[in-house]
Design an enzyme around this catalytic site. Structure first.
Site, PDB file in Angstrom:
ATOM      1  N   ARG A 305       0.835  -1.211   0.000  1.00 50.98           N
ATOM      2  CA  ARG A 305       0.000   0.000   0.000  1.00 50.98           C
ATOM      3  C   ARG A 305       0.871   1.264   0.000  1.00 50.98           C
ATOM      4  O   ARG A 305       0.499   2.272  -0.576  1.00 50.98           O
ATOM      5  CB  ARG A 305      -1.004  -0.010   1.162  1.00 50.98           C
ATOM      6  CG  ARG A 305      -2.018   1.132   1.088  1.00 50.98           C
ATOM      7  CD  ARG A 305      -3.159   0.991   2.086  1.00 50.98           C
ATOM      8  NE  ARG A 305      -4.187   0.061   1.663  1.00 50.98           N
ATOM      9  CZ  ARG A 305      -5.202   0.351   0.854  1.00 50.98           C
ATOM     10  NH1 ARG A 305      -5.350   1.568   0.382  1.00 50.98           N
ATOM     11  NH2 ARG A 305      -6.081  -0.566   0.520  1.00 50.98           N
ATOM     12  N   GLU A 707     -10.319   5.340   6.637  1.00 48.11           N
ATOM     13  CA  GLU A 707      -8.892   5.658   6.734  1.00 48.11           C
ATOM     14  C   GLU A 707      -8.445   6.913   5.996  1.00 48.11           C
ATOM     15  O   GLU A 707      -7.575   7.645   6.492  1.00 48.11           O
ATOM     16  CB  GLU A 707      -8.064   4.483   6.198  1.00 48.11           C
ATOM     17  CG  GLU A 707      -8.202   3.205   6.958  1.00 48.11           C
ATOM     18  CD  GLU A 707      -7.603   2.057   6.181  1.00 48.11           C
ATOM     19  OE1 GLU A 707      -8.237   1.580   5.223  1.00 48.11           O
ATOM     20  OE2 GLU A 707      -6.477   1.661   6.517  1.00 48.11           O
TER      21      GLU A 707
HETATM   22  N1  MTE Z   1     -13.396   4.375  13.798  1.00 50.82           N
HETATM   23  C1  MTE Z   1     -13.565   4.000  15.079  1.00 50.82           C
HETATM   24  N2  MTE Z   1     -14.387   4.712  15.849  1.00 50.82           N
HETATM   25  N3  MTE Z   1     -12.919   2.919  15.600  1.00 50.82           N
HETATM   26  C2  MTE Z   1     -12.039   2.179  14.835  1.00 50.82           C
HETATM   27  O1  MTE Z   1     -11.454   1.198  15.324  1.00 50.82           O
HETATM   28  N4  MTE Z   1     -10.946   1.892  12.634  1.00 50.82           N
HETATM   29  C3  MTE Z   1     -10.521   2.571  11.410  1.00 50.82           C
HETATM   30  C4  MTE Z   1     -11.725   3.251  10.750  1.00 50.82           C
HETATM   31  N5  MTE Z   1     -12.435   4.048  11.704  1.00 50.82           N
HETATM   32  C5  MTE Z   1     -11.819   2.572  13.477  1.00 50.82           C
HETATM   33  C6  MTE Z   1     -12.556   3.674  12.986  1.00 50.82           C
HETATM   34  C7  MTE Z   1      -9.919   1.677  10.441  1.00 50.82           C
HETATM   35  S1  MTE Z   1      -8.281   1.323  10.584  1.00 50.82           S
HETATM   36  C8  MTE Z   1     -10.624   1.151   9.401  1.00 50.82           C
HETATM   37  S2  MTE Z   1      -9.883   0.171   8.255  1.00 50.82           S
HETATM   38  C9  MTE Z   1     -12.058   1.417   9.248  1.00 50.82           C
HETATM   39  O2  MTE Z   1     -12.578   2.240  10.275  1.00 50.82           O
HETATM   40  C10 MTE Z   1     -12.770   0.070   9.234  1.00 50.82           C
HETATM   41  O3  MTE Z   1     -14.137   0.202   9.235  1.00 50.82           O
HETATM   42  P1  MTE Z   1     -14.995   0.470   7.904  1.00 50.82           P
HETATM   43  O4  MTE Z   1     -14.347  -0.308   6.825  1.00 50.82           O
HETATM   44  O5  MTE Z   1     -16.307  -0.018   8.273  1.00 50.82           O
HETATM   45  O6  MTE Z   1     -14.912   1.935   7.658  1.00 50.82           O
HETATM   46  N1  HPA Z   2      -5.806  -2.728   4.019  1.00 51.70           N
HETATM   47  C1  HPA Z   2      -6.053  -3.258   5.230  1.00 51.70           C
HETATM   48  N2  HPA Z   2      -5.821  -4.526   5.499  1.00 51.70           N
HETATM   49  C2  HPA Z   2      -5.350  -5.301   4.527  1.00 51.70           C
HETATM   50  C3  HPA Z   2      -5.087  -4.803   3.266  1.00 51.70           C
HETATM   51  C4  HPA Z   2      -5.338  -3.460   2.994  1.00 51.70           C
HETATM   52  O1  HPA Z   2      -5.112  -2.960   1.891  1.00 51.70           O
HETATM   53  N3  HPA Z   2      -4.618  -5.803   2.513  1.00 51.70           N
HETATM   54  C5  HPA Z   2      -4.583  -6.872   3.318  1.00 51.70           C
HETATM   55  N4  HPA Z   2      -5.032  -6.577   4.548  1.00 51.70           N
HETATM   56 MO1  MOS Z   3      -7.718  -0.570   9.034  1.00 51.11          MO
HETATM   57  S1  MOS Z   3      -5.724  -0.248   9.306  1.00 51.11           S
HETATM   58  O1  MOS Z   3      -7.452  -1.284   7.457  1.00 51.11           O
HETATM   59  O2  MOS Z   3      -7.993  -1.870  10.081  1.00 51.11           O
END
Ligand code: MTE
Ligand code: HPA
Ligand code: MOS
Length: 753
Positions: A305, A707
């Site tokens: 990434r 993210e």
């Molecule tokens: N928001 C909250 N409140 N708590 C979390 O742990 N994780 C983050 C983001 N927002 C997180 C968060 C991360 S690292 C990711 S990948 C995404 O939420 C995952 O959730 P989603 O794919 O449903 O957005």
């Molecule tokens: N993001 C988060 N987690 C992952 C990914 C990614 O792109 N690829 C494999 N695990």
């Molecule tokens: Mo988020 S770092 O892809 O859990």
């Protein structure tokens, strides 16, 4: 009955986290003994002092593992409990069980693990020099950088460092495991990926996956820290349960969590960048030395990434980037919101900054002039469509009245010696999809009960990001019923199998689409029956706000009545939905393809004021323009943008992950690891969504949000740099994040060039 939305249960402190689950009388508590040096060979384990401390104590070692002592799936380099060597300070060595948590913790202290110290490496560059890599390096290239550099009017090269970051989820890691009939095992795990834990526990216990059930309830945050690394605790609890035949809870105290678990990868990188006389980027090269820690974990996906985001939001026709996964004797660094992209973004933004300075150009103009536009192709060969980088940047310039702000700042700085102001703008372009292609799939199971209430289960884990609310909205809209009819169930390997972790910001994209597919299936059956009842073609019928309608005409039938009629007619009211993100492909050899379903765009401006005597600074203002497509829930999206910005500001400016010269963790408590708080965060914070635009690549035209906005925190770093340049002639010549107040003070006092 009025139901309470889940989010409000959370703020009322009524969510049941792992440590709140009622404990059966027979339950044992687990505690781990951690290593107290960075690397050593185990010569002897003496459990007797621990065993003598209380009759209920049991000491579990790797020898008790009935299956394979291995957690590593990409590389088999991660034993659950080490057999011969420990590889970082704070590594779990043995598990102790006892009637109470206090007894278990004391027993863990009493176990004696003797060993011989071995030489250790902590620094990524040293590891690279020693050839200590987790996997071979990976490179991506486009055009011909070598010859392009010759054509450049301006070329700069330099070094960029970025520190790690501790997740500090409110709920530390843990699990409860319970032996079930036969050899079955039931695990409640604080994990973003129940299937990850299921697969790992099956391997450790020597069972088929079908005999291991894993459930994830609402987590008190994950942020990537529980994508892969919840397995350790789930497996240890399961191992304890297997050995003792009793339910076992293992729940980490904060310090153990901060010592033993992985964090964001620190990187150290070298870059070279060049542009022509007109200020157009021609070439970029970078080498990223990722400090992977002691094992692979997700490092390979994370470095990929980084490479995919090497060019940030810019068009760079000639490029070569290489990522090195350096093996060190630190905890295995892991996923953290952004997953390697922030580290890549920081290098290109530092390079842009260095280039603008060298050429005496306005960095904002340089950034704006080189943004990606519709029809560009990325260095990994993906043709870009729906590009909104310029639109976002433009809107931000307008919204912040950038020109006036800039001249205000200049005027202020010219007449104030003690307080200097600075500001910067950072653009965003973030690829959405798991970089590991097979992971882009998800499932859902939807039941409509005979009273018309709806239960939705998917692979998505709720961890505060409100994915369950988004999925409820998707189900309500698809079925044409009020939101109050929908419940979203916890995540379990029993209801949805083979799920991918809730990560890569794809939780609602993938699981929401799977839920939509299942709801459409059920709606189709209901409408078919309704057509029979109404005596009209089903194509003319729909459900809206829980009522059957034909065009604009209400047919006088409520959703509940229709459901009851279908149930009487023995129509299946349940459906499974499946979704695999279409159109993704990637040729790993050529390093070309379309690995992302789409990109998320935006831009942010941060303004700071710096006290030049103390080195302290305040974030005066942050202004964000961000692309959410058609928001599924604007309150949730706003919260995600603000939260990610805060975490990005913390990473860029404040949070300093430190290890001693001997690899000892130095920032393993909340008193030694500074987190952003309300005083630190922007005094003025404005978030604007880019005007609604359909995103045909995701569910109901939405865009992932979790993210991407973390990138904006970096604007804080460059704003501070701007202020420091006003304070000391020429400003810092290094790029080394986080830029803490200590560092700022050191710099102002002349400690660094
Ligand atoms: N928001 C909250 N409140 N708590 C979390 O742990 N994780 C983050 C983001 N927002 C997180 C968060 C991360 S690292 C990711 S990948 C995404 O939420 C995952 O959730 P989603 O794919 O449903 O957005
Ligand atoms: N993001 C988060 N987690 C992952 C990914 C990614 O792109 N690829 C494999 N695990
Ligand atoms: Mo988020 S770092 O892809 O859990």
């Amino acid at each position: 009955m009025k139901t309470i939305p889940e989010a409000s249960l959370n703020v009322r402190g009524r969510t049941v986290y792992i440590d709140d689950i009622p404990e059966p009388r027979t339950m044992l508590h687990g505690a781990v003994k951690l290593s107290s040096s960075a690397r050593g060979r185990i010569t002897r384990i003496d459990a007797s002092p621990a065993l003598a401390s209380h009759p209920s104590v049991r000491v579990v070692t790797w020898k008790d593992i009935p299956g394979e002592n291995q957690l590593g799936f990409t590389v088999a380099d991660e034993p659950l409990l080490p057999e011969r060597e420990w590889e970082y300070w704070g590594q779990p060595l043995v598990l102790c069980l006892a009637e109470t948590r206090a007894l278990a913790r004391r027993a863990a202290e009493l176990v004696v693990v003797e060993g011989e110290e071995l030489p250790a490496i902590f620094n990524a560059r040293e590891a690279a020099a020693a050839g200590a890599f987790i996997l071979p390096p990976r490179s991506q290239r486009s055009g011909d950088p070598a010859s392009a550099f010759e054509r450049c009017a301006w070329v700069v090269s330099g070094r960029v460092d970025s520190g790690g970051q501790e997740h500090v989820y409110l709920e530390t890691q843990g699990a409860v495991a319970e032996p079930r009939d036969g050899d079955r095992m039931f695990i409640i795990s604080g994990t973003q990926g129940p299937t990850v834990v299921q697969r790992a526990a099956a391997r450790i216990l020597g069972l088929p996956m079908s005999m291991v059930e894993v459930e994830a309830r609402r987590l008190g945050g994950g942020f990537g820290g529980k994508e892969d690394q919840a397995s350790t605790w789930g497996c240890l609890a399961a191992l304890g349960a297997r050995v003792s035949g009793k339910p076992v809870k293992l729940y980490l105290d904060r310090r153990t969590d901060m010592r033993a678990t992985g964090k964001r990868h620190p990187y150290t990188s070298d870059f070279k960048i060049g542009m022509d006389t007109q200020g157009h980027l021609l070439a970029f090269e970078a080498d990223y030395y990722q400090n992977s820690g002691c094992s692979c974990d997700l490092s390979a996906a994370i470095i990929s990434r980084t490479l995919f985001h090497a060019a940030g939001a810019y068009r760079i026709p000639n490029l070569r980037v290489t990522g090195y996964m350096c093996k060190t004797n630190l905890p295995s660094f892991t996923a953290f919101r952004g997953f390697g992209a922030p580290q890549g973004f920081f290098v290109i933004e530092a390079a842009m900054d260095a280039l603008a300075r060298k050429a005496g150009m306005d960095p904002v103009k340089l950034r704006f002039a080189n943004l990606l536009v519709e029809g560009d192709t990325t260095h990994y060969g993906m043709p870009m469509s729906g590009v909104r980088a310029v639109e976002a940047f433009d809107r931000l310039l307008e919204k912040t009245r950038w020109k006036e702000l800039r001249s205000d700042i200049e005027t202020h700085n010219a007449s104030n010696r003690l307080v200097k102001r600075g500001a910067a703008i950072i653009p965003n372009c973030f690829g959405v999809s798991f970089t590991k292609l097979p992971m882009n799939q998800g499932g859902a199971l939807v039941h409509v009960y005979q009273d018309g209430s709806v239960l939705v289960s998917t692979g998505a884990v709720e961890m505060g990001q409100q994915v369950s609310r988004k999925i409820a909205r998707i189900a309500a809209r698809t079925l044409g019923v009020p939101l109050s009819r929908i419940s979203v169930e916890r995540t379990s390997t029993l209801t949805v199998a083979n799920t991918v972790p809730t990560a890569a910001s794809t939780g609602s994209d993938i699981n929401g689409m799977a839920a939509l597919v299942a709801c459409e299936e059920i709606r189709g059956r209901l409408i078919h029956k309704a057509a029979e009842l109404a005596g009209c073609p089903s194509t003319e019928l729909s459900l809206n706000a829980g009522r059957l309608v034909r065009g604009c005409e209400d047919l006088g039938m409520r959703w509940e009545e229709l459901v009851a009629k279908c149930h009487e007619s023995r129509i299946d009211l349940s459906a499974h939905g499946f979704y695999a993100t279409p159109g993704l492909f990637y040729d790993m050899k050529a390093e070309k393809g379309s690995p992302f379903a789409y990109h998320v765009y935006g831009a942010a401006m941060v303004e700071v004021s710096l006290d030049t005597l103390r080195g302290t600074y305040a974030i005066e203002r942050a202004s964000v323009v961000h692309d959410v497509g058609r928001s599924l829930d604007s309150a949730v999206d706003l919260g995600q943008i603000e939260g990610a910005l805060a975490q990005g500001l913390g990473w860029s400016l404040l949070e300093e992950l430190r290890f001693g010269e001997d690899g000892r963790p130095l920032s393993d408590t909340l008193s030694t690891y500074k987190l952003p708080d309300a005083h630190f965060l922007p005094k003025r914070l404005e978030v604007e969504f880019l005007p609604d635009a359909d995103n045909p690549k995701a569910v109901l035209n939405s865009k992932a949000v979790g993210e991407p906005p973390l990138i904006y925190g970096m604007a804080g770093y460059f704003a501070l740099l701007d202020a420091l340049r006003a304070a000391r002639k020429d400003g810092p010549t290094f790029y080394d994040l986080p830029f803490t107040p200590e560092k700022a003070l050191d710099y102002l006092q002349g400690a660094r060039p």
